[in-house]
Structures are given as C-alpha cells and as structure tokens.
Design a protein around this motif. Structure first.
Motif, PDB file in Angstrom:
ATOM      1  N   ASP A 267      19.811  19.846  46.381  1.00  0.00           N
ATOM      2  CA  ASP A 267      18.762  19.634  45.376  1.00  0.00           C
ATOM      3  C   ASP A 267      18.025  18.337  45.717  1.00  0.00           C
ATOM      4  O   ASP A 267      18.596  17.260  45.579  1.00  0.00           O
ATOM      5  CB  ASP A 267      19.428  19.547  43.987  1.00  0.00           C
ATOM      6  CG  ASP A 267      18.419  19.513  42.857  1.00  0.00           C
ATOM      7  OD1 ASP A 267      17.210  19.577  43.122  1.00  0.00           O
ATOM      8  OD2 ASP A 267      18.849  19.406  41.694  1.00  0.00           O
ATOM      9  N   HIS A 350      22.619  15.255  37.620  1.00  0.00           N
ATOM     10  CA  HIS A 350      23.529  16.315  37.170  1.00  0.00           C
ATOM     11  C   HIS A 350      24.557  16.611  38.252  1.00  0.00           C
ATOM     12  O   HIS A 350      24.408  16.192  39.399  1.00  0.00           O
ATOM     13  CB  HIS A 350      22.738  17.579  36.807  1.00  0.00           C
ATOM     14  CG  HIS A 350      21.798  18.050  37.885  1.00  0.00           C
ATOM     15  ND1 HIS A 350      22.207  18.827  38.931  1.00  0.00           N
ATOM     16  CD2 HIS A 350      20.471  17.817  38.087  1.00  0.00           C
ATOM     17  CE1 HIS A 350      21.163  19.074  39.729  1.00  0.00           C
ATOM     18  NE2 HIS A 350      20.100  18.463  39.244  1.00  0.00           N
ATOM     19  N   HIS A 357      22.702  23.220  38.733  1.00  0.00           N
ATOM     20  CA  HIS A 357      23.143  22.360  37.629  1.00  0.00           C
ATOM     21  C   HIS A 357      24.589  22.769  37.390  1.00  0.00           C
ATOM     22  O   HIS A 357      24.872  23.662  36.601  1.00  0.00           O
ATOM     23  CB  HIS A 357      22.289  22.560  36.370  1.00  0.00           C
ATOM     24  CG  HIS A 357      20.850  22.189  36.594  1.00  0.00           C
ATOM     25  ND1 HIS A 357      19.815  22.749  35.905  1.00  0.00           N
ATOM     26  CD2 HIS A 357      20.277  21.301  37.459  1.00  0.00           C
ATOM     27  CE1 HIS A 357      18.668  22.227  36.325  1.00  0.00           C
ATOM     28  NE2 HIS A 357      18.919  21.357  37.270  1.00  0.00           N
ATOM     29  N   THR A 374      23.443  14.615  41.588  1.00  0.00           N
ATOM     30  CA  THR A 374      22.094  14.243  42.003  1.00  0.00           C
ATOM     31  C   THR A 374      21.710  12.956  41.272  1.00  0.00           C
ATOM     32  O   THR A 374      22.220  12.679  40.185  1.00  0.00           O
ATOM     33  CB  THR A 374      21.046  15.312  41.638  1.00  0.00           C
ATOM     34  OG1 THR A 374      20.901  15.360  40.216  1.00  0.00           O
ATOM     35  CG2 THR A 374      21.455  16.689  42.154  1.00  0.00           C
ATOM     36  N   GLU A 376      18.100  11.299  40.217  1.00  0.00           N
ATOM     37  CA  GLU A 376      16.705  11.710  40.262  1.00  0.00           C
ATOM     38  C   GLU A 376      15.831  11.154  39.137  1.00  0.00           C
ATOM     39  O   GLU A 376      15.301  11.903  38.328  1.00  0.00           O
ATOM     40  CB  GLU A 376      16.622  13.238  40.249  1.00  0.00           C
ATOM     41  CG  GLU A 376      17.459  13.919  39.171  1.00  0.00           C
ATOM     42  CD  GLU A 376      17.262  15.435  39.158  1.00  0.00           C
ATOM     43  OE1 GLU A 376      16.108  15.883  39.176  1.00  0.00           O
ATOM     44  OE2 GLU A 376      18.268  16.165  39.114  1.00  0.00           O
ATOM     45  N   GLU A 400      14.687  12.310  44.329  1.00  0.00           N
ATOM     46  CA  GLU A 400      16.020  12.865  44.057  1.00  0.00           C
ATOM     47  C   GLU A 400      16.845  12.998  45.326  1.00  0.00           C
ATOM     48  O   GLU A 400      16.409  13.602  46.301  1.00  0.00           O
ATOM     49  CB  GLU A 400      15.880  14.257  43.415  1.00  0.00           C
ATOM     50  CG  GLU A 400      17.191  14.987  43.229  1.00  0.00           C
ATOM     51  CD  GLU A 400      17.027  16.343  42.539  1.00  0.00           C
ATOM     52  OE1 GLU A 400      15.987  17.006  42.752  1.00  0.00           O
ATOM     53  OE2 GLU A 400      17.939  16.727  41.792  1.00  0.00           O
TER      54      GLU A 400
HETATM   55 MN   LIG Z   1      18.032  18.198  40.294  1.00  0.00          MN
END
Ligand SMILES: [Mn+2]
Length: 430
Positions: A267, A350, A357, A374, A376, A400
């Motif tokens: 991510d 997260h 997620h 992460t 971000e 991120e």
């Molecule tokens: Mn994210």
C-alpha cells in the motif's frame, strides 16, 4: 505454499481454541460482474490463511485431537462440465497431500459429516456472512438443538466468531508473509516510478493508472485495491477512483496504488508534480507532510501504540499548518478543538497483510516485531476553503510507506521509492 507454514498457523489456531471446540470455515463464493461473467476470484482471507487454497466451493473443519490439529476439507473433484469449461483441477487426493489435510470428503456430504464432528463439542467458531448456505445450516441446527428434539447428536451451545482468534494470529507476520509483502512492495515501487516518469501535462489520470496496472500484470500481480490517481483538487477526495480527468500543468498528482502478491497487499502513496517541478506552495505543504511522516516512522518501535504515533503525527502537521498561516490559532487550540481535522481528517495508518486494511485491534495494542503497518499522513486543502488564501486551495498531498516492526525498531519496506522533493523531481524528469 509452504506446508510447514500452514501447519504452524493451524497449531497456533487450535492452541487458542478452548477444549471441546471446533471451527468451521467456508471459502468465498464466486463473484459476478455481469450475469454469468465472473470477477477475478479472491479467496476469503481467513480461509486462505488457514488452508492455503484459493478455490470456491470449499468448507473446512478444524478441531484438536490430543493437541494436534485435525483439519478436514470438503471439496468436489472436477465435474465433467467443469472439465470442459474451466479445465481440470487437482483431485482431492492431491489436495490432501499438497495442503496437509487430515481428511478430504466430497462437498455434498458436508452437512451429515459436520453433524458428527460437532456432536459433543461445547463451542463452535464460525465466520458468518461468507457462505449463506452454511450460515443457514448452522442456524437451523442451533434451533433444532435448542428445541431439544430426538436427534442422536448435540450441537455446540456457544457460537463464537472465528475472527476473534484469526485477527490476533494474523497481526504478527511470519518470515514467509513478510517476504510476500516485500515482493508486492517491490513491484509497486516499480509502478510508481514508471508513473512519475510518464507523467506530463495533458495526459489523463487513467493513463497513469494504466502504466501502473501494466507493471502489476507484467509481474503476475494485480491491484491490492482500486488505484487512486488524483490530479489537482481530486487529491483531496480521499477515495477518488474515477481517474478520468486531465492532468494539468502546475498541478500535483496523488497516486495511491499498490500490488497484491499471493493474497498479500502492499500500500503506497506518492504525490508528485504533473510537470516534474513543485511550485512554492506545493513545496511548503509537501515538506510539512514529509516531516510528519518521517517523524512518525522514527517514533515507531515495539511497545508504542497507534494513538501515540497518531498524536505525534497530528502535532507535526498542526505545527506546519500554523506556521504556514493556514490555521490562525494557538497550537493548544488546534489540538484541543481538533482544528487540524479540516486538513488531516484520517488516521495515520493501518495494519497491512492479507487485507489491505488488515485485521487487528487498534486500541490497547502495542507494536510488536512482525507487525506490518502503513504510515500515511496527508494535508488536503479543500478547493472551496474560504478561510485560506487562494494560492493554497485544491492542494492535496499524502505520503504513504509500509513499515515492518522489528526488534530494533522498524524497517521501511518501501524505502526504495524516493520521497524527498528533489529526488521525486528527478524521478519525474528521468
Ligand atoms: Mn493505506
């Protein structure tokens, strides 16, 4: 997939299940785009975690027998019709060996066999909402058993969500899982670099999206989630996925896109100038976000909580917003009245894993080695915000990275994707 890895997960699961309990899981159903046209199949994450199989029409039963997991699969061999249309799958005997099941039975027999397995158990762990047929069957049995009719089995009285255990197990990633996420990140980084290189004024957002998808597909991966490619003020729409606008000279473009590898997500978000050169206002906002992100990452180590990281990030973003006169109030008020939320309205990060997620509690959890998250932060200035001078309006920046918690502190998995302004510019101008 490594059989030892699967065995370790199953042993961990049964060690968290009380005595006299049993778990029943279902694979995800096929999902249709239109009439009989299927979407790409995605296995239910808990099912994938415990069985390793990415196929529909499966039911799995797990219970412990003398502290060893008994893991039973219900699955049909390829039918003549399937053989013609979809090709032949491994047969049940091969699947039993490959994934280490104790027994494999025909799917069509699951109802009767499950009744014999659950009989006499006190608790049943299930994940409802995955397979409505299985849910209905369990509901019916629970009702029958409470009516105390003349059956020769007893159905478990306590029905518990399996998620209560799997969300704890999945929070700490194994070496194998970390490698899967790192490989996904590597491909995502390549994709972001190509998008930066290709970007120029007059292109459409979907054209950059296409460059990204090209890299994913070329590496036998696919999107972990719908890519966000937001030029100019579109960057301020947090889940912007239309990606259909023209990229303008002197605007930024925010790309939140990453690949999924063997079920594991990465991510990544980067924000860069469409024309390869940040202007003054963009630079000032960008540097506040970057400073906050780097500060948050430095702060992350075992023992720290999400709330502490978020507070650290919020403080840094708030200081920056005050310094740039975007918020005209004292630091104390900005924090107390949460004025920063006009510009930074989401959380700092997260959990990351099989779900982008990923599962796991956020409150009362301290970071531990093996967790992947992460980081971000962002600043989004609404294009209609009359409280700030016009030059700032419509600027949106998010940065991120994916971070692995280690014994020593942390490791930034996505470190190879530059984020310092001059480095981003040089990637854009390559
Ligand atoms: Mn994210």
């Amino acid at each position: 997939m490594d059989l030892n890895e699967l065995k370790t997960r199953r042993i961990a699961l049964i060690s968290m299940m009380p005595n006299n309990s049993i778990a029943i899981l279902s694979s995800a159903n096929k999902n249709y785009r239109t009439r009989d046209v299927e979407n790409p199949y995605r296995q239910n994450s808990d099912f994938l975690y415990l069985t390793g199989i990415s196929e529909p029409n499966l039911i799995c039963v797990i219970f412990k027998e003398e502290n060893i997991p008994n893991i039973i699969l219900f699955r049909n061999n390829t039918s003549a019709h399937e053989k013609v249309w979809e090709g032949e799958r491994s047969d049940n005997k091969q699947v039993k060996e490959l994934y280490g099941f104790t027994q494999v039975h025909n799917y069509d027999d699951y109802e009767d066999r499950i009744l014999s397995f659950v009989s006499g158990q006190d608790s049943l762990f299930i994940e409802s909402g995955v397979n409505s047929e299985l849910d209905d069957f369990i509901k019916k049995q629970t009702k029958n058993s409470s009516q105390n009719n003349r059956r020769n089995y007893s159905f478990p009285k306590n029905i518990i969500t399996l998620h209560s255990i799997t969300q704890k197990l999945r929070l700490i990633k194994s070496e194998y899982e970390i490698k899967m996420i790192k490989d996904a990140a590597k491909v995502s980084i390549k994709a972001h670099k190509l998008a930066m290189k290709k970007s120029k004024p007059g292109m459409y957002e979907y054209e950059l999206d296409a460059e990204i998808k090209y890299i994913f597909n070329k590496n036998n991966m696919h999107m972990a989630y719908m890519s966000i490619v937001g030029g100019g003020k579109n960057a301020c729409t947090l889940h912007y996925v239309k990606n259909n606008c023209k990229l303008k000279d002197n605007d930024l473009v925010l790309i939140d896109a990453a690949a999924e590898n063997q079920g594991y997500a990465s991510d990544i978000t980067r924000t860069f100038p469409v024309n390869g050169k940040f202007n003054e206002e963009q630079s000032l906002i960008y540097d506040v976000v970057l400073k906050a992100q780097e500060k948050a990452i430095k702060f992350i180590k075992p023992g720290v909580t999400w709330n502490e990281v978020h507070k650290e990030t919020v403080n840094e973003i708030s200081r920056g917003l005050i310094e740039l006169n975007l918020i005209k109030d004292s630091f104390e008020n900005v924090i107390k009245k949460e004025l920063y939320k006009d510009f930074f309205m989401h959380k700092t990060g997260h959990w990351l894993g099989l779900d982008v997620h990923d599962v796991g509690e956020y409150e009362n959890v301290c970071f531990q080695p093996g967790m992947v998250i992460t980081v971000e932060p962002g600043i989004y200035i609404d294009s209609a915000n009359k409280n700030v001078s016009e030059k700032w309006r419509g600027i949106g920046v998010r940065i991120e990275d994916d971070v692995l918690i280690t014994n020593k502190g942390n490791e930034v998995i996505t470190l190879d994707l530059a984020k310092k302004r001059n480095e981003v510019e040089s990637l854009c101008n390559k």
